[in-house]
Every structure is written in structure tokens, then in C-alpha cells.
Write a protein that holds these residues in place. Structure first.
Motif, short mmCIF file in Angstrom:
data_model
loop_
_atom_site.label_atom_id
_atom_site.label_comp_id
_atom_site.label_asym_id
_atom_site.label_seq_id
_atom_site.Cartn_x
_atom_site.Cartn_y
_atom_site.Cartn_z
N UNK A 6 0.85 -1.18 0.00
CA UNK A 6 0.00 0.00 0.00
C UNK A 6 0.89 1.24 0.00
N UNK A 7 0.66 2.15 -0.95
CA UNK A 7 1.51 3.33 -1.12
C UNK A 7 0.83 4.52 -0.45
N UNK A 8 1.29 4.88 0.75
CA UNK A 8 0.63 5.93 1.54
C UNK A 8 1.36 7.27 1.50
N UNK A 9 2.33 7.41 0.62
CA UNK A 9 3.02 8.68 0.49
C UNK A 9 4.00 8.64 -0.66
N UNK A 10 4.57 9.81 -0.98
CA UNK A 10 5.55 9.92 -2.07
C UNK A 10 5.00 9.32 -3.36
N UNK A 11 3.71 9.52 -3.62
CA UNK A 11 3.06 9.03 -4.85
C UNK A 11 2.69 10.22 -5.71
N UNK A 12 3.42 10.43 -6.80
CA UNK A 12 3.21 11.61 -7.62
C UNK A 12 3.71 12.88 -6.99
N UNK A 428 8.22 6.05 -7.48
CA UNK A 428 7.69 6.85 -6.39
C UNK A 428 8.61 8.05 -6.16
N UNK A 429 8.24 8.88 -5.18
CA UNK A 429 9.08 9.99 -4.75
C UNK A 429 9.53 10.85 -5.93
N UNK A 430 8.54 11.28 -6.72
CA UNK A 430 8.84 12.14 -7.86
C UNK A 430 7.60 12.85 -8.34
N UNK A 431 7.81 13.99 -8.98
CA UNK A 431 6.71 14.68 -9.64
C UNK A 431 6.45 14.01 -10.99
N UNK A 432 5.32 14.33 -11.62
CA UNK A 432 4.99 13.65 -12.87
C UNK A 432 6.07 13.73 -13.94
N UNK A 433 6.75 14.88 -14.08
CA UNK A 433 7.78 14.96 -15.12
C UNK A 433 8.97 14.07 -14.81
N UNK A 434 9.32 13.95 -13.53
CA UNK A 434 10.41 13.04 -13.15
C UNK A 434 10.04 11.59 -13.38
N UNK A 449 7.25 -1.57 -20.71
CA UNK A 449 6.48 -0.46 -20.15
C UNK A 449 5.30 -0.94 -19.31
N UNK A 450 4.76 -2.09 -19.64
CA UNK A 450 3.62 -2.61 -18.87
C UNK A 450 4.01 -2.94 -17.44
N UNK A 451 5.30 -3.11 -17.19
CA UNK A 451 5.76 -3.44 -15.85
C UNK A 451 6.15 -2.20 -15.03
N UNK A 452 6.12 -1.02 -15.67
CA UNK A 452 6.47 0.23 -14.98
C UNK A 452 5.18 0.92 -14.55
N UNK A 453 5.06 1.19 -13.27
CA UNK A 453 3.82 1.72 -12.72
C UNK A 453 4.13 2.98 -11.92
N UNK A 454 3.25 3.97 -12.02
CA UNK A 454 3.34 5.18 -11.20
C UNK A 454 2.16 5.17 -10.23
N UNK A 455 2.37 4.74 -8.99
CA UNK A 455 1.25 4.63 -8.04
C UNK A 455 0.63 6.00 -7.72
N UNK A 456 -0.62 5.98 -7.33
CA UNK A 456 -1.27 7.16 -6.78
C UNK A 456 -1.39 6.97 -5.27
N UNK A 457 -1.67 8.06 -4.57
CA UNK A 457 -1.73 8.02 -3.11
C UNK A 457 -2.74 6.98 -2.62
#
Length: 533
Positions: A6-12, A428-434, A449-457
Motif C-alpha cells: 500500500x503506497x501511503x506517500x511519495x506518490x506523484x 515513487x518519490x517524484x513529480x509527474x515529469x520526473x 512499459x507494462x511493468x512500470x507503474x506510477x502509483x497514486x496516493x
């Protein structure tokens, strides 16, 4: 019990690092950090945790920075009774950083409550106090680098050097599971190659799932030698002092302060910056420097941590000493916390110097969106500090030679040993451009690319074993505490409100006469009246 993450921070966003790993053997957290940035994001610090703290069996810290550790005292107040683990240097730094964070909250709340009393608004309480933070330290145990240990039965962990700050680690975790153990890597913050005081980060081993920071995932930096970095700083300081005023340098108490003081000392020994008075207005930085001295054998330069030995700097311990610096209007280099200008003594020095055309504000570190530092660095003409409107007429400069984060190519190189068998890679721990920049670079390096995920909070991932590998599969789990567009916003309505107050005042001052000012106010009342219907 479902095996899940569970990603509770540093998401986006770059702060609030907190990742909850649920296993059949128990639940643990990797980091428990404070959110920084716009007020809407910081408001999460005051809300309940999105899980039951009493159910957490262990906490593993990657490093001491407050955005990775600063909510731990709140966790203990809310019922956590497990064990916490960190490197010895991280534990020693937290002995100073966490109580200081509690004291800052107490001071900020005291100032806010004085204002609220005048406005007839309710009293607020700090997230935790200095005493609460001191009590939480008893939970923290130290572990050496590179040795496996069991934070709870059925789960093994190992802390590896991340090269970010003193004591920083990335964490390898292995969970007993069928049909084979699950192997995870949590990067924490990965340092760049050739950093001033830290050795280069170690490389991770095999992993099924990795969480990787992406702070500078969209940036590439030219390699810079120690001498080149020092020369850049020297030129900036010499030009700033030649302008006739002071130089205010917002700094973090850990690592950035020690790096810059070390380089200023070398510049002075080389005949540069003659006559400049150098102040470190941060009791916390003075105390953490003692931790650097204690752990100097782990630094990449044996002389690291001796920045005060030559008598080149004046450490301001008391409030009176800090106020005395404010009476100096020229020739002073003032290093003060905090690094993003959102708390601490630097705000007073900004009030004293921002409006002076001969002064310079020199940024040497990352400024999270929505922070006071980001607003000044971004070109704001006016800012509000402690409820006062301050014009920004000082020179605003920025150098990126003291970064504590790996750039895009360094991050890809660091990830490379994991890539062959990786089932999922969470950025994690990055803004959208990063995140976008690092995602593209990893795809170019051969990651599907299907294995790369940008979690949301607050996103939940379930671990599934199929086709011979573990993967982290996102699962719908209700509403996050903040929608993604709010969690990664560069500004929020609080920033816009403060700017609007400044704009209204500017427009009233620029109006040709009182009649025009009256018409402007009448129009504003009309708009406000319509908006309330």
C-alpha cells in the motif's frame, strides 16, 4: 492474509514517504514521513493514518530526512508498539531531527493560535511535541549495513548503502511465500555518483518488485569534480557579496550544511571570501555535525564533519544570537534552516533580506512545489511570511551542484542489476515529469512499459505469482485521501489565496485615486456575492 503493498506517500509527489507491506507474517512500514509542500498536502499530516498503527509490527527507515521519518512520533502516539530499525547513523541523526520537528510544530502552532485567538477561530494542537518525539526514539534499534536480519518472523531485511546522506540505505526485503520467496527493493533516496561526503551507492541484487525514487528522473547532469563544484559555489558567493548585501542560503541540517561548510572552509583557506562573516543559524545543524564527526570513518573524505574546527564559522545557538544576525546588512553569508523555507530561522532572515536589492538568496537544494522556497525560486514578486507581505527584490540564484539525488542515467544504472527478473517497477518519490522521464529511460533500457507503474496516493497492489515471476497488480481500494491532481499539484488554493491578497493590495496601490480603489473593492464584493449564490 493477502500479500499486498500500500503506497501511503511519495506518490506523484516527493514527500511523505510511507509504504505498508502486508504479509502472512505481519505488517511493516518502510518509512513514515512527513508531507511537505502546499497546505492541502501538508494537511494530511494532521489526519488519521489510513491504517491501524497498532497493527504495524515493524518500521524500517531508509534515512533520517523528515519526509521519510517525520510522522514516526505520531505513529507511536496512535498506538504503534512494534520495533523500528535503521542504520546506526540514521538512529543517531533521528535523536536530534525528530525532537526538533516536534519543537518546530509547537512553535508554529503557538504563533497560529495567537492569530486564531484574535480572529475568534478554534485552537489547534501540534501533530506531536518535542516530548512525544523524544519518547518515540526508544522504539528505534540500529542495524549494520549489508547484514540480513528479521524485523518479524518470516520476513528478512537488509540495509544497503544508498549514498544519499549519512546513514542512508536502500532496503532489500525477502518474504517467505509460496511458490517461492518474494524479493522486494525499496530504494529510499539514491545518491549521485561522486557525492561530496558519501561513497557511491551500492547496487541492488535480484528483485521481483522494486520501488524506485524518481526525483530527478527527467534530468541529466554533467559530471562535476569536487574542485569544480567548489568553484561554482565560490563564484556565486563572491558575486553576491560584491553586490553589497548579505547572502541567505536555505539549507537542510543534514548533509547539505556539512557539504557547504566544508567547501566554504576550503575556499577561505585558499584565500577566497576574505572578510566574509559566515553564520550557521541552526542549532540542529550544529548538533547533527557532531553526528558526522562520530561517524566520520564512513564518509568518503576523512576530514568530513570537521567544518567547525578552523573557527571559520559562527554557530548561532540562541534566539538572541539569531536576532543579532538580523542587524547585519552587508557582508554576511547566512546558512539557515529549513532547506525549503517552510519552517525554522531562515524565514526570519528572508524577511530581513528579501526586500533588499543588494541581498542574494542562494538556493542549493530541491524545492518541493508549493513551498515558500519554490515560490521565491519560481519568481514570485511578493510572498507572505508569518502573515506579512514581503516584496522580493533580492537577487535569487540557484545552483544544483550539491544535489543528494541520482539523475536519470544514474538511476537507470543503479536499477540495471534488477531488470532481468523484475516483475514490477513502481516509480515513487517524484513529480509527474520526473516519473515520465525515468519511465521512458527505463523502457529504452529494455524494461517492458507494462511493468512500470506510477502509483497514486493510497493505492493498493496485490502480489501475484504467474509465469515464473512475482508481479504487483493494482487493485481498486476506495478513495485516496487526496485525488492525484491534488497530491501532485505545484500550487493549491492556499497558494492562490495568498497570491490574490498580494495582487489585491498591488492593484489598490496602483489605482490612480480613492474613487478607483472604491470601484475595485465594489467589484470584488460583487464577484464574491455572486460566487456565494
Amino acid at each position: 492474509m493477502t500479500l499486498s503493498l500500500h503506497i501511503h506517500g511519495a506518490a506523484g509527489t516527493v514527500t511523505g514517504s510511507c509504504h505498508r507491506l502486508v504479509t502472512p507474517h505481519g505488517t511493516l512500514l518502510v518509512d513514515c514521513g512527513l508531507f511537505q509542500g502546499p497546505k492541502s498536502l501538508r494537511a494530511l499530516n494532521y489526519r488519521d493514518f489510513p491504517f491501524a498503527p497498532a497493527e504495524i509490527a515493524a518500521v524500517l527507515f531508509t534515512h533520517a530526512h523528515i519526509d521519510h521519518s517525520g510522522l514516526f512520533p505520531k505513529l507511536t502516539l496512535a498506538g504503534f508498539q512494534g520495533r523500528a530499525f535503521a542504520t546506526e547513523a540514521t538512529r543517531d541523526l533521528l535523536r536530534w531531527l525528530l525532537p526538533d520537528a516536534g519543537a518546530i510544530q509547537e512553535n508554529d502552532v503557538e504563533r497560529l493560535n495567537r492569530r486564531n485567538a484574535r480572529r475568534g477561530e478554534p485552537v489547534v494542537v501540534p501533530i506531536y511535541t518535542r516530548a512525544d518525539a523524544e519518547a518515540s526514539l526508544s522504539f528505534i534499534e540500529s542495524q549494520p549495513y549489508d547484514r540480513w536480519f528479521e524485523p518479524l518472523p518470516g520476513v528478512r531485511a537488509r540495509l544497503r548503502n544508498a549514498g544519499h546522506i549519512l546513514g542512508s540505505a536502500f532496503i532489500e526485503i525477502e518474504v517467505d511465500a509460496a511458490p517461492r520467496p518474494l524479493r522486494l527493493v525499496f530504494s529510499g533516496d539514491v545518491g549521485p555518483l561522486g557525492k561530496a561526503l558519501q561513497p557511491d551507492p551500492a547496487r541492488p541484487g535480484r528483485a521481483d518488485v522494486a520501488l524506485v525514487e524518481s526525483t530527478y528522473g527527467s534530468r541529466s547532469r554533467e559530471p562535476m569534480s569536487e574542485a569544480d563544484r567548489r568553484a561554482v559555489l565560490g563564484r556565486e558567493l563572491e558575486v553576491a557579496l560584491a553586490a553589497g548585501g548579505n547572502v541567505v542560503v536555505p539549507v537542510f541540517a543534514v548533509e547539505r550544511t556539512q557539504e557547504i561548510l566544508e567547501d566554504i572552509a576550503e575556499l577561505k583557506r585558499g584565500g577566497k571570501l576574505r572578510g566574509a562573516q559566515v553564520f550557521l543559524d541552526s542549532p540542529l545543524a550544529g548538533r547533527t555535525t557532531e553526528v558526522f564527526r562520530t561517524h566520520r570513518a564512513s564518509l568518503s573524505r576523512s576530514e568530513g564533519g570537521h567544518a567547525f574546527s578552523g573557527g571559520e564559522f559562527r554557530l548561532s545557538e540562541t534566539v538572541d544570537q539569531s536576532r543579532a544576525i538580523g542587524r547585519i546588512h552587508a557582508g554576511a553569508i547566512i546558512l539557515a534552516g529549513s532547506g525549503m523555507c517552510d519552517a525554522g530561522r531562515v524565514k526570519h532572515h528572508l524577511k530581513d533580506n528579501l526586500w533588499r536589492t543588494d541581498s542574494t538568496i542562494l538556493f542549493v537544494g530541491y524545492q518541493a512545489p508549493g513551498t515558500l522556497g519554490a515560490l521565491i525560486r519560481g519568481g514570485a514578486a511578493q510572498v507572505r511570511i508569518h502573515g506579512e507581505e514581503i516584496g522580493v527584490r533580492a537577487r535569487v540564484r540557484s545552483i544544483d551542484t550539491y544535489t543528494g539525488h541520482a539523475d536519470r542515467e544514474e538511476l537507470v544504472g543503479w536499477c540495471r542489476p534488477m531488470l532481468d527478473g523484475l516483475g514490477s517497477l513502481l516509480l515513487v518519490h517524484g513529480e509527474p515529469n520526473g516519473i515520465d522521464g525515468l519511465s521512458a529511460a527505463l523502457a529504452a533500457a529494455g524494461v517492458d512499459r507494462a511493468r512500470i507503474v506510477a502509483p497514486v496516493l493510497d493505492e493498493k497492489f496485490v502480489f501475484v505469482h504467474r509465469d515464473g515471476r512475482w508481479s504487483a497488480i493494482p487493485e481498486a481500494n476506495g478513495m485516496p485521501r487526496l485525488p492525484p491532481e491534488a497530491a501532485n499539484a505545484r500550487r493549491d488554493w492556499h497558494n492562490d489565496y495568498a497570491q490574490m491578497l498580494l495582487d489585491i493590495r498591488g492593484a489598490l496601490q496602483a489605482a490612480p485615486d480613492d474613487a478607483a480603489r472604491h470601484r475595485l473593492l465594489q467589484e470584488l464584493r460583487r464577484v464574491l456575492g455572486n460566487s456565494g449564490r
